[in-house]
Scaffold this motif. Structure first.
Motif, PDB file in Angstrom:
ATOM      1  N   PHE A  80      21.922  41.164  33.498  1.00 13.06           N
ATOM      2  CA  PHE A  80      22.225  41.578  34.872  1.00 13.06           C
ATOM      3  C   PHE A  80      21.409  42.812  35.247  1.00 13.06           C
ATOM      4  CE2 PHE A  80      24.796  42.446  38.534  1.00 13.06           C
ATOM      5  CZ  PHE A  80      25.025  43.810  38.549  1.00 13.06           C
ATOM      6  N   VAL A 102      19.870  36.317  29.235  1.00 15.11           N
ATOM      7  CA  VAL A 102      19.837  36.708  30.634  1.00 15.11           C
ATOM      8  C   VAL A 102      20.600  38.026  30.795  1.00 15.11           C
ATOM      9  CG1 VAL A 102      20.511  36.038  32.970  1.00 15.11           C
ATOM     10  CG2 VAL A 102      19.733  34.293  31.350  1.00 15.11           C
ATOM     11  N   LEU A 128      25.154  26.042  36.460  1.00 14.08           N
ATOM     12  CA  LEU A 128      26.561  25.970  36.115  1.00 14.08           C
ATOM     13  C   LEU A 128      26.908  24.587  35.582  1.00 14.08           C
ATOM     14  CD1 LEU A 128      29.363  27.401  36.208  1.00 14.08           C
ATOM     15  CD2 LEU A 128      29.714  26.169  38.368  1.00 14.08           C
ATOM     16  N   GLN A 155      37.725  38.240  33.759  1.00 14.37           N
ATOM     17  CA  GLN A 155      38.603  37.324  34.479  1.00 14.37           C
ATOM     18  C   GLN A 155      37.974  35.964  34.733  1.00 14.37           C
ATOM     19  OE1 GLN A 155      41.847  37.910  35.541  1.00 14.37           O
ATOM     20  NE2 GLN A 155      41.624  39.687  34.189  1.00 14.37           N
ATOM     21  N   SER A 156      36.671  35.900  34.683  1.00 12.94           N
ATOM     22  CA  SER A 156      35.982  34.646  35.008  1.00 12.94           C
ATOM     23  C   SER A 156      35.147  34.212  33.824  1.00 12.94           C
ATOM     24  CB  SER A 156      35.070  34.836  36.226  1.00 12.94           C
ATOM     25  OG  SER A 156      35.798  35.291  37.324  1.00 12.94           O
ATOM     26  N   VAL A 197      35.173  37.621  43.027  1.00 12.93           N
ATOM     27  CA  VAL A 197      34.739  37.849  41.651  1.00 12.93           C
ATOM     28  C   VAL A 197      34.703  36.546  40.869  1.00 12.93           C
ATOM     29  CG1 VAL A 197      35.434  38.913  39.464  1.00 12.93           C
ATOM     30  CG2 VAL A 197      35.498  40.231  41.560  1.00 12.93           C
ATOM     31  N   PHE A 205      25.958  37.359  29.833  1.00 13.90           N
ATOM     32  CA  PHE A 205      25.552  36.118  29.192  1.00 13.90           C
ATOM     33  C   PHE A 205      25.527  36.267  27.679  1.00 13.90           C
ATOM     34  CE2 PHE A 205      23.852  33.265  32.515  1.00 13.90           C
ATOM     35  CZ  PHE A 205      23.948  34.106  33.603  1.00 13.90           C
ATOM     36  N   TYR A 256      27.214  27.745  31.350  1.00 16.54           N
ATOM     37  CA  TYR A 256      25.995  27.380  32.058  1.00 16.54           C
ATOM     38  C   TYR A 256      25.093  26.637  31.086  1.00 16.54           C
ATOM     39  CZ  TYR A 256      26.619  30.339  36.274  1.00 16.54           C
ATOM     40  OH  TYR A 256      27.053  30.888  37.452  1.00 16.54           O
ATOM     41  N   PHE A 283      32.614  30.964  32.230  1.00  9.54           N
ATOM     42  CA  PHE A 283      31.784  29.823  32.625  1.00  9.54           C
ATOM     43  C   PHE A 283      30.977  29.336  31.435  1.00  9.54           C
ATOM     44  CE2 PHE A 283      32.414  30.867  37.085  1.00  9.54           C
ATOM     45  CZ  PHE A 283      32.484  32.244  37.101  1.00  9.54           C
ATOM     46  N   GLU A 301      26.809  47.194  42.385  1.00 10.68           N
ATOM     47  CA  GLU A 301      26.844  47.441  40.950  1.00 10.68           C
ATOM     48  C   GLU A 301      25.423  47.334  40.413  1.00 10.68           C
ATOM     49  OE1 GLU A 301      29.574  44.771  39.095  1.00 10.68           O
ATOM     50  OE2 GLU A 301      29.558  45.812  37.184  1.00 10.68           O
ATOM     51  N   TYR A 346      18.889  39.079  38.153  1.00 12.49           N
ATOM     52  CA  TYR A 346      18.985  39.080  36.707  1.00 12.49           C
ATOM     53  C   TYR A 346      17.565  38.943  36.167  1.00 12.49           C
ATOM     54  CZ  TYR A 346      23.998  38.000  37.168  1.00 12.49           C
ATOM     55  OH  TYR A 346      25.326  38.036  37.479  1.00 12.49           O
ATOM     56  N   ASP A 371      37.788  42.730  35.851  1.00 22.02           N
ATOM     57  CA  ASP A 371      38.474  42.112  36.991  1.00 22.02           C
ATOM     58  C   ASP A 371      37.954  42.566  38.342  1.00 22.02           C
ATOM     59  OD1 ASP A 371      41.546  44.125  36.701  1.00 22.02           O
ATOM     60  OD2 ASP A 371      39.436  44.662  36.875  1.00 22.02           O
ATOM     61  N   SER A 372      37.092  43.597  38.368  1.00 20.74           N
ATOM     62  CA  SER A 372      36.523  44.017  39.650  1.00 20.74           C
ATOM     63  C   SER A 372      35.009  43.892  39.665  1.00 20.74           C
ATOM     64  CB  SER A 372      36.912  45.468  39.946  1.00 20.74           C
ATOM     65  OG  SER A 372      36.357  46.314  38.960  1.00 20.74           O
ATOM     66  N   SER A 373      34.452  43.336  38.618  1.00 21.19           N
ATOM     67  CA  SER A 373      32.994  43.301  38.488  1.00 21.19           C
ATOM     68  C   SER A 373      32.441  41.925  38.805  1.00 21.19           C
ATOM     69  CB  SER A 373      32.595  43.698  37.066  1.00 21.19           C
ATOM     70  OG  SER A 373      31.207  43.506  36.868  1.00 21.19           O
ATOM     71  N   TYR A 374      31.358  41.912  39.569  1.00 22.36           N
ATOM     72  CA  TYR A 374      30.663  40.663  39.861  1.00 22.36           C
ATOM     73  C   TYR A 374      29.559  40.389  38.846  1.00 22.36           C
ATOM     74  CZ  TYR A 374      32.984  40.532  44.372  1.00 22.36           C
ATOM     75  OH  TYR A 374      33.931  40.455  45.364  1.00 22.36           O
ATOM     76  N   LYS A 375      29.333  41.348  37.962  1.00 24.17           N
ATOM     77  CA  LYS A 375      28.276  41.198  36.967  1.00 24.17           C
ATOM     78  C   LYS A 375      28.627  40.082  36.004  1.00 24.17           C
ATOM     79  CE  LYS A 375      28.360  44.230  33.593  1.00 24.17           C
ATOM     80  NZ  LYS A 375      28.170  45.496  32.862  1.00 24.17           N
ATOM     81  N   LEU A 376      27.693  39.184  35.754  1.00 25.22           N
ATOM     82  CA  LEU A 376      27.870  38.174  34.726  1.00 25.22           C
ATOM     83  C   LEU A 376      27.219  38.655  33.444  1.00 25.22           C
ATOM     84  CD1 LEU A 376      27.200  34.771  36.542  1.00 25.22           C
ATOM     85  CD2 LEU A 376      29.391  35.882  36.056  1.00 25.22           C
ATOM     86  N   GLN A 421      28.223  31.865  40.655  1.00 24.18           N
ATOM     87  CA  GLN A 421      26.918  32.374  41.067  1.00 24.18           C
ATOM     88  C   GLN A 421      25.891  31.269  40.864  1.00 24.18           C
ATOM     89  OE1 GLN A 421      25.927  36.238  39.402  1.00 24.18           O
ATOM     90  NE2 GLN A 421      28.034  36.950  39.655  1.00 24.18           N
TER      91      GLN A 421
END
Lengths: 111, 114
Positions: free
Chosen positions: B45, B43, A46, A31-32, B99, A101, A36, A34, B56, B35, A94-99, B103
Motif C-alpha cells: 500500500f 503488493v 478479487l 475487519q475485511s 472499509v 497483502f 485475490y 479477501f 492514509e 499500491y 476497523d477504520s483503515s482502507y489500507k489493504l 477494491q
C-alpha cells in the motif's frame, strides 16, 4: 511476525485435485478479508471476500477463524486455468482502507 | 463491466526525473488508492485518497510522492525525483465507499528507472 503470512508454495497438483491454502494475519482489529488471484505480471483480481460464517462460490470455499486469525481457501476440481498466485489480503484495522497483502501462494495445475 | 484504467502501461525514465502515472477509477467510486509491487515481492500500500485529500499513507509514501485528482475522472501519482528502487509495478485501485468494500485494481504501470 509478518502482518499476513502465507506458504509461498508452489503447490503442484493434477487437474481435478482439491487443494487448500492457509493464511494467518497478525492484527486482530482487521475487519475485511479477501482472497485475490494474481496472474504473472498482472493486477490482483478479487476471487472472493471471506466472511466469518464461511462462504462458497462454485468450486471455491473460504473460511475465516477470527479467534485463531486464520483464513483458508479450498479449491475443488482444479482446472488448468486455476494456475496462478493466490493472495491473502486483509484490511489494516476497523477504520483503515489500507489493504495488507500476503506474499501469495503459487498454484500450478498440471494436465 | 466497469474497469479501472491506467496509463501508460510501461514507463521508462532516467534516475532523478519526474514521472506522472495516470489512472481513471471506476466512475461511481469515491475512494482511490495507489499500491506498488516490486518484482518478486508482495503488493504494498502507498496511499488512499478521498474527497480530494489523502486519508492514509504508508512509510513508503514520502515527500517524493504526491497524488492528485486534477479533474472529475483522473487520479495521478507523481514521483518527483525517481530513484532506482522506485522501479516497480504501480497499481491504482478504487472502491465505492466503506472499509469493507472491494477494491478493484487497474492493470498497472510498469515503471523502470535507469
Amino acid at each position: 511476525r509478518k502482518e499476513v503470512e502465507q506458504d509461498p508454495g508452489p503447490f503442484n497438483v493434477p487437474e481435478g485435485a482439491t487443494v487448500a491454502f492457509n493464511c494467518t494475519y497478525s492484527n486482530s482489529a482487521s475487519q475485511s478479508f479477501f482472497w485475490y488471484r494474481q496472474d504473472c505480471r498482472k493486477e490482483p483480481k478479487l476471487l472472493m471476500s471471506v466472511y466469518s460464517s464461511g462462504n462458497e462460490d462454485g468450486r471455491f470455499t473460504a473460511q475465516l477463524n477470527r479467534a485463531s486469525q486464520y483464513i483458508s481457501l479450498l479449491i475443488r476440481d482444479s482446472k488448468l486455468s486455476d494456475s496462478a498466485t493466490y493472495l491473502c489480503v486483509v484490511n489494516g484495522d476497523d477504520s483503515s482502507y489500507k489493504l495488507i497483502f500476503g506474499s501469495g501462494t503459487r498454484l500450478l495445475v498440471r494436465p | 463491466e466497469p474497469e479501472v484504467t491506467q496509463t501508460p502501461s510501461h514507463q521508462v525514465t532516467q534516475m532523478g526525473q519526474e514521472v506522472i502515472l495516470r489512472c481513471v477509477p471506476i466512475s461511481n467510486h469515491l475512494y482511490f488508492y495507489w499500491y506498488r509491487q516490486i518484482l518478486g515481492q508482495k503488493v504494498e500500500f502507498l496511499v488512499s485518497f478521498y474527497n480530494n485529500e489523502i486519508s492514509e499513507k504508508s512509510e513508503i509514501f514520502d515527500d517524493q510522492f504526491s497524488v492528485e485528482r486534477p479533474d472529475g475522472s483522473n487520479f495521478t501519482l507523481k514521483i518527483r525525483s525517481t530513484k532506482l528502487e522506485d522501479s516497480a509495478m504501480y497499481f491504482c485501485a478504487s472502491s465505492v465507499f466503506t472499509v469493507t468494500d472491494t477494491q478493484y485494481f487497474g492493470p498497472g504501470t510498469r515503471l523502470t528507472v535507469l
